[in-house]
Design a protein around this motif. Structure first.
Motif, PDB file in Angstrom:
ATOM      1  N   GLY A   1       0.802  -1.213   0.000  1.00 30.48           N
ATOM      2  CA  GLY A   1       0.000   0.000   0.000  1.00 30.48           C
ATOM      3  C   GLY A   1       0.836   1.263   0.000  1.00 30.48           C
ATOM      4  N   ASN A   2       2.114   1.159   0.368  1.00 30.39           N
ATOM      5  CA  ASN A   2       2.990   2.330   0.464  1.00 30.39           C
ATOM      6  C   ASN A   2       4.228   2.244  -0.421  1.00 30.39           C
ATOM      7  N   ASN A   3       4.456   1.116  -1.078  1.00 28.23           N
ATOM      8  CA  ASN A   3       5.714   0.910  -1.801  1.00 28.23           C
ATOM      9  C   ASN A   3       5.500   0.593  -3.282  1.00 28.23           C
ATOM     10  N   ALA A   4       4.558   1.239  -3.903  1.00 30.48           N
ATOM     11  CA  ALA A   4       4.218   0.937  -5.299  1.00 30.48           C
ATOM     12  C   ALA A   4       5.422   1.064  -6.232  1.00 30.48           C
ATOM     13  N   ALA A   5       6.317   2.004  -5.976  1.00 27.79           N
ATOM     14  CA  ALA A   5       7.469   2.212  -6.863  1.00 27.79           C
ATOM     15  C   ALA A   5       8.450   1.049  -6.820  1.00 27.79           C
ATOM     16  N   ASN A   6       8.584   0.378  -5.671  1.00 20.48           N
ATOM     17  CA  ASN A   6       9.568  -0.702  -5.516  1.00 20.48           C
ATOM     18  C   ASN A   6       8.971  -2.103  -5.541  1.00 20.48           C
ATOM     19  N   ALA A   7       7.664  -2.211  -5.437  1.00 15.89           N
ATOM     20  CA  ALA A   7       7.029  -3.532  -5.318  1.00 15.89           C
ATOM     21  C   ALA A   7       7.227  -4.355  -6.591  1.00 15.89           C
ATOM     22  N   THR A   8       7.507  -5.644  -6.398  1.00 14.25           N
ATOM     23  CA  THR A   8       7.644  -6.577  -7.523  1.00 14.25           C
ATOM     24  C   THR A   8       6.564  -7.640  -7.488  1.00 14.25           C
TER      25      THR A   8
ATOM     26  N   SER B   1      16.554 -14.623   2.922  1.00 10.91           N
ATOM     27  CA  SER B   1      16.305 -13.426   3.717  1.00 10.91           C
ATOM     28  C   SER B   1      14.802 -13.209   3.805  1.00 10.91           C
ATOM     29  N   PHE B   2      14.362 -12.708   4.960  1.00  9.60           N
ATOM     30  CA  PHE B   2      12.943 -12.454   5.165  1.00  9.60           C
ATOM     31  C   PHE B   2      12.821 -11.226   6.048  1.00  9.60           C
ATOM     32  N   GLU B   3      12.191 -10.185   5.533  1.00  8.94           N
ATOM     33  CA  GLU B   3      12.006  -8.954   6.295  1.00  8.94           C
ATOM     34  C   GLU B   3      10.521  -8.645   6.381  1.00  8.94           C
ATOM     35  N   SER B   4       9.933  -8.955   7.509  1.00 11.31           N
ATOM     36  CA  SER B   4       8.500  -8.852   7.782  1.00 11.31           C
ATOM     37  C   SER B   4       7.718  -9.462   6.623  1.00 11.31           C
ATOM     38  N   GLU B   5       6.649  -8.844   6.190  1.00 11.00           N
ATOM     39  CA  GLU B   5       5.878  -9.392   5.074  1.00 11.00           C
ATOM     40  C   GLU B   5       6.067  -8.551   3.820  1.00 11.00           C
ATOM     41  N   VAL B   6       7.161  -7.789   3.768  1.00  8.51           N
ATOM     42  CA  VAL B   6       7.370  -6.903   2.632  1.00  8.51           C
ATOM     43  C   VAL B   6       8.434  -7.437   1.682  1.00  8.51           C
ATOM     44  N   TYR B   7       9.482  -8.080   2.189  1.00  9.08           N
ATOM     45  CA  TYR B   7      10.575  -8.514   1.332  1.00  9.08           C
ATOM     46  C   TYR B   7      11.022  -9.910   1.732  1.00  9.08           C
TER      47      TYR B   7
END
Length: 186
Positions: free
Chosen positions: A47-54, A167-173
């Motif tokens: 919801g906040n990372n549209a530019a980087n989301a894959t 690697s796992f960083e919360s539910e974002v990456y």
């Protein structure tokens, strides 16, 4: 008498064949004809990372917010992705291709997903695609999925891909290390 001996010999011969075929033979160990180690990097849209989301959730149970993965085990959520593939575990390394496909969470009481995706290459090292399909029990340290074919440099290749969450960083990456062993190479 001769006929009886022939019949006995025939019966003994058939018994010998049956007994000899029931012995376990040592299973042949296959060696891969080609191996690759690659990384793909998934940045989930929150919801906040549209530019980087894959990747982005495209389907979920009724009432689920599509900018987060829903309940505790994300059951029923489907995610589509177009992730960069790199030769090392650095997200900022030059991509050699894209991991494109989908995964959906298919169990109510633990983290598991079902994957269907392709690695698409268009670089000086590799041209073509590798196609993968299978269950991904996410809580296991390593998981295996099937390599079901390919195109270009990987025409009709088949084998096994071992996935490891690198690697796992919360539910974002998250980043997956993929060790690919091809057992059929054309």
């Amino acid at each position: 008498m001769v006929k009886a001996r022939s019949s006995i010999a025939l019966v003994l011969f058939i018994m010998f064949l049956c007994v000899s075929s029931s012995y376990q033979t040592k299973k042949k160990q296959h060696k891969p004809c080609k191996q690759l180690v690659l990384y793909f990097h998934d940045v989930v849209y929150n919801g906040n990372n549209a530019a980087n989301a894959t990747s982005s959730m495209v389907a979920a149970r009724q009432g689920i917010n599509l900018t987060n993965l829903g309940n505790q085990f994300h059951f029923g959520s489907m995610v589509i992705f177009d992730d960069p593939i790199t030769l090392d575990n650095n997200f900022h390394s030059k991509p050699i291709g894209r991991a494109q496909g989908m995964y959906f969470y298919d169990t109510k009481n633990t983290f598991t997903a079902w994957l269907g995706f392709s690695f698409t290459f268009n670089s000086t090292d590799h041209q073509g695609t590798i196609n993968f399909i299978g269950a991904d029990p996410l809580m296991n340290k390593t998981r295996e999925i099937s390599v079901v074919g390919g195109t270009g440099d990987f025409f009709m290749h088949r084998g096994i891909a071992t996935l490891m969450t690198d690697s796992f960083e919360s539910e974002v990456y998250f980043r997956l290390r993929v060790d690919i062993n091809f057992y059929e190479c054309w």
